[in-house]
Design a protein around this motif. Structure first.
Motif, PDB file in Angstrom:
ATOM      1  N   PHE A  12       0.831  -1.205   0.000  1.00 55.60           N
ATOM      2  CA  PHE A  12       0.000   0.000   0.000  1.00 55.60           C
ATOM      3  C   PHE A  12       0.867   1.258   0.000  1.00 55.60           C
ATOM      4  N   ALA A  13       1.996   1.209   0.695  1.00 54.53           N
ATOM      5  CA  ALA A  13       2.882   2.378   0.717  1.00 54.53           C
ATOM      6  C   ALA A  13       3.466   2.641  -0.666  1.00 54.53           C
ATOM      7  N   ARG A  14       3.778   1.572  -1.400  1.00 50.09           N
ATOM      8  CA  ARG A  14       4.362   1.739  -2.733  1.00 50.09           C
ATOM      9  C   ARG A  14       3.335   2.112  -3.787  1.00 50.09           C
ATOM     10  N   LYS A  15       2.182   1.456  -3.754  1.00 49.34           N
ATOM     11  CA  LYS A  15       1.236   1.594  -4.864  1.00 49.34           C
ATOM     12  C   LYS A  15      -0.073   2.267  -4.484  1.00 49.34           C
ATOM     13  N   GLY A  16      -0.245   2.570  -3.215  1.00 54.80           N
ATOM     14  CA  GLY A  16      -1.502   3.168  -2.794  1.00 54.80           C
ATOM     15  C   GLY A  16      -2.642   2.188  -2.967  1.00 54.80           C
ATOM     16  N   TRP A  17      -3.831   2.722  -3.199  1.00 56.95           N
ATOM     17  CA  TRP A  17      -5.019   1.887  -3.298  1.00 56.95           C
ATOM     18  C   TRP A  17      -4.977   0.983  -4.519  1.00 56.95           C
ATOM     19  N   ALA A  18      -4.080   1.263  -5.472  1.00 59.61           N
ATOM     20  CA  ALA A  18      -3.954   0.424  -6.666  1.00 59.61           C
ATOM     21  C   ALA A  18      -3.299  -0.921  -6.358  1.00 59.61           C
ATOM     22  N   ALA A  19      -2.721  -1.069  -5.174  1.00 60.70           N
ATOM     23  CA  ALA A  19      -2.095  -2.342  -4.802  1.00 60.70           C
ATOM     24  C   ALA A  19      -3.129  -3.465  -4.856  1.00 60.70           C
ATOM     25  N   THR A  20      -2.691  -4.603  -5.329  1.00 60.91           N
ATOM     26  CA  THR A  20      -3.573  -5.766  -5.450  1.00 60.91           C
ATOM     27  C   THR A  20      -3.193  -6.812  -4.403  1.00 60.91           C
ATOM     28  N   MET A  21      -4.007  -7.848  -4.304  1.00 62.10           N
ATOM     29  CA  MET A  21      -3.676  -8.956  -3.402  1.00 62.10           C
ATOM     30  C   MET A  21      -2.381  -9.629  -3.876  1.00 62.10           C
ATOM     31  N   ALA A  22      -2.143  -9.663  -5.188  1.00 56.67           N
ATOM     32  CA  ALA A  22      -0.888 -10.225  -5.708  1.00 56.67           C
ATOM     33  C   ALA A  22       0.297  -9.378  -5.253  1.00 56.67           C
ATOM     34  N   ASP A  23       0.138  -8.045  -5.241  1.00 48.87           N
ATOM     35  CA  ASP A  23       1.203  -7.160  -4.751  1.00 48.87           C
ATOM     36  C   ASP A  23       1.480  -7.418  -3.274  1.00 48.87           C
ATOM     37  N   VAL A  24       0.412  -7.636  -2.521  1.00 48.90           N
ATOM     38  CA  VAL A  24       0.552  -7.929  -1.087  1.00 48.90           C
ATOM     39  C   VAL A  24       1.335  -9.228  -0.910  1.00 48.90           C
ATOM     40  N   SER A  76       2.933 -17.176  -1.180  1.00 51.08           N
ATOM     41  CA  SER A  76       2.234 -17.573  -2.400  1.00 51.08           C
ATOM     42  C   SER A  76       1.052 -16.636  -2.655  1.00 51.08           C
ATOM     43  N   GLN A  77       0.642 -16.563  -3.924  1.00 51.83           N
ATOM     44  CA  GLN A  77      -0.428 -15.649  -4.319  1.00 51.83           C
ATOM     45  C   GLN A  77      -1.748 -15.938  -3.601  1.00 51.83           C
ATOM     46  N   GLY A  78      -2.006 -17.188  -3.278  1.00 52.79           N
ATOM     47  CA  GLY A  78      -3.283 -17.534  -2.658  1.00 52.79           C
ATOM     48  C   GLY A  78      -3.312 -17.402  -1.141  1.00 52.79           C
ATOM     49  N   LEU A  79      -2.135 -17.341  -0.505  1.00 51.91           N
ATOM     50  CA  LEU A  79      -2.114 -17.344   0.962  1.00 51.91           C
ATOM     51  C   LEU A  79      -2.848 -16.157   1.599  1.00 51.91           C
ATOM     52  N   PRO A  80      -2.705 -14.931   1.082  1.00 53.36           N
ATOM     53  CA  PRO A  80      -3.443 -13.827   1.717  1.00 53.36           C
ATOM     54  C   PRO A  80      -4.953 -14.078   1.783  1.00 53.36           C
ATOM     55  N   TYR A  81      -5.494 -14.796   0.801  1.00 47.09           N
ATOM     56  CA  TYR A  81      -6.933 -15.082   0.792  1.00 47.09           C
ATOM     57  C   TYR A  81      -7.341 -16.069   1.884  1.00 47.09           C
ATOM     58  N   ARG A  82      -6.393 -16.800   2.426  1.00 46.82           N
ATOM     59  CA  ARG A  82      -6.717 -17.708   3.534  1.00 46.82           C
ATOM     60  C   ARG A  82      -6.943 -16.938   4.823  1.00 46.82           C
ATOM     61  N   TYR A  83      -6.430 -15.699   4.858  1.00 44.08           N
ATOM     62  CA  TYR A  83      -6.529 -14.893   6.072  1.00 44.08           C
ATOM     63  C   TYR A  83      -7.446 -13.684   5.924  1.00 44.08           C
ATOM     64  N   PHE A  84      -7.600 -13.213   4.685  1.00 46.01           N
ATOM     65  CA  PHE A  84      -8.398 -12.010   4.426  1.00 46.01           C
ATOM     66  C   PHE A  84      -9.229 -12.207   3.163  1.00 46.01           C
ATOM     67  N   ALA A  85     -10.454 -11.714   3.188  1.00 42.75           N
ATOM     68  CA  ALA A  85     -11.350 -11.893   2.043  1.00 42.75           C
ATOM     69  C   ALA A  85     -10.875 -11.117   0.818  1.00 42.75           C
ATOM     70  N   ASN A  86     -10.306  -9.923   1.040  1.00 40.88           N
ATOM     71  CA  ASN A  86      -9.897  -9.062  -0.064  1.00 40.88           C
ATOM     72  C   ASN A  86      -8.966  -7.972   0.468  1.00 40.88           C
ATOM     73  N   LYS A  87      -8.525  -7.090  -0.431  1.00 38.14           N
ATOM     74  CA  LYS A  87      -7.583  -6.057   0.001  1.00 38.14           C
ATOM     75  C   LYS A  87      -8.256  -5.064   0.947  1.00 38.14           C
ATOM     76  N   GLU A  88      -9.557  -4.851   0.816  1.00 35.97           N
ATOM     77  CA  GLU A  88     -10.262  -3.955   1.734  1.00 35.97           C
ATOM     78  C   GLU A  88     -10.197  -4.489   3.160  1.00 35.97           C
ATOM     79  N   ALA A  89     -10.332  -5.805   3.305  1.00 39.09           N
ATOM     80  CA  ALA A  89     -10.262  -6.411   4.640  1.00 39.09           C
ATOM     81  C   ALA A  89      -8.865  -6.252   5.233  1.00 39.09           C
TER      82      ALA A  89
END
Length: 197
Positions: free
Chosen positions: A27-39, A46-59
């Motif tokens: 978020f610091a680098r890309k602002g709101w344009a950051a994606t879950m893949a960026d996270v 892995s690309q899918g791991l954030p979804y195991r903990y959070f529904a989306n970037k808003e969460a």
């Protein structure tokens, strides 16, 4: 030997914190344009791991805001109990704010988005509480500093507003001209001059 439930919870907690740390960077680098893949990239997972903990970037962002606000409130309240004169504690407070905004300017910009009506009520209330706590702590330090002769006389509420306007104005200028801001970022002493007797 299989891991215990306690070990699994520690691992899940560590993974969650790793994702949140990556989200802060993304978020610091890309602002709101950051994606879950960026996270995921920033967290080194892995690309899918954030979804195991959070529904989306808003969460994720909501969690970051909540953590940051709660931490800020606790820090502000501790400043009143710190050793030192009121002027020294005020110097510490303003230095911390300037340092935070210098290092996380884009994150400060994202906080501004959360003042709109789409922001969940509990986050807006937490932000309101943090802002009020900041003003209350600064006002108390100014009043104590005026009583000790360290700080200028005058209406403490006006002095608080002047300092806040200065800090927010600097942050807004920095968003428009980051390179100039980086090269000429004001020292805490410059801001505190308006409070000197």
């Amino acid at each position: 030997m299989p891991r215990t439930e306690e070990a699994n919870q520690r691992l899940r907690g560590a993974q969650r914190e790793k994702i949140l740390d990556g989200a802060r960077k993304a978020f610091a680098r890309k602002g709101w344009a950051a994606t879950m893949a960026d996270v995921a990239d920033a967290a080194g997972v892995s690309q899918g791991l954030p979804y195991r903990y959070f529904a989306n970037k808003e969460a994720i962002f909501n969690e970051l805001i909540e953590q940051t606000m709660q931490s800020a409130i606790a820090t502000l309240e501790r400043i009143l109990e710190m050793p030192g004169t009121p002027g020294e504690r005020l110097h510490f407070l303003i230095s911390r704010i300037l340092e935070y905004r210098r290092e996380r300017l884009e994150f400060y910009q994202l906080f501004q988005m959360f003042h709109d009506e789409a922001t969940p009520d509990h986050l807006r209330e937490l932000m309101r509480k943090q802002s009020q706590t900041f003003q209350d702590v600064m006002r108390q330090l100014i009043v104590e500093g005026q009583a000790s002769g360290e700080l200028a006389k005058g209406d403490p509420d006006q002095l608080v507003l002047a300092v806040i306007a200065c800090l927010n104005g600097l942050s807004n200028l920095a968003l428009r001209s980051p390179e100039k801001f980086k090269n000429h970022f004001p020292d805490t002493e410059i801001i505190l001059r308006m409070l000197k007797p």
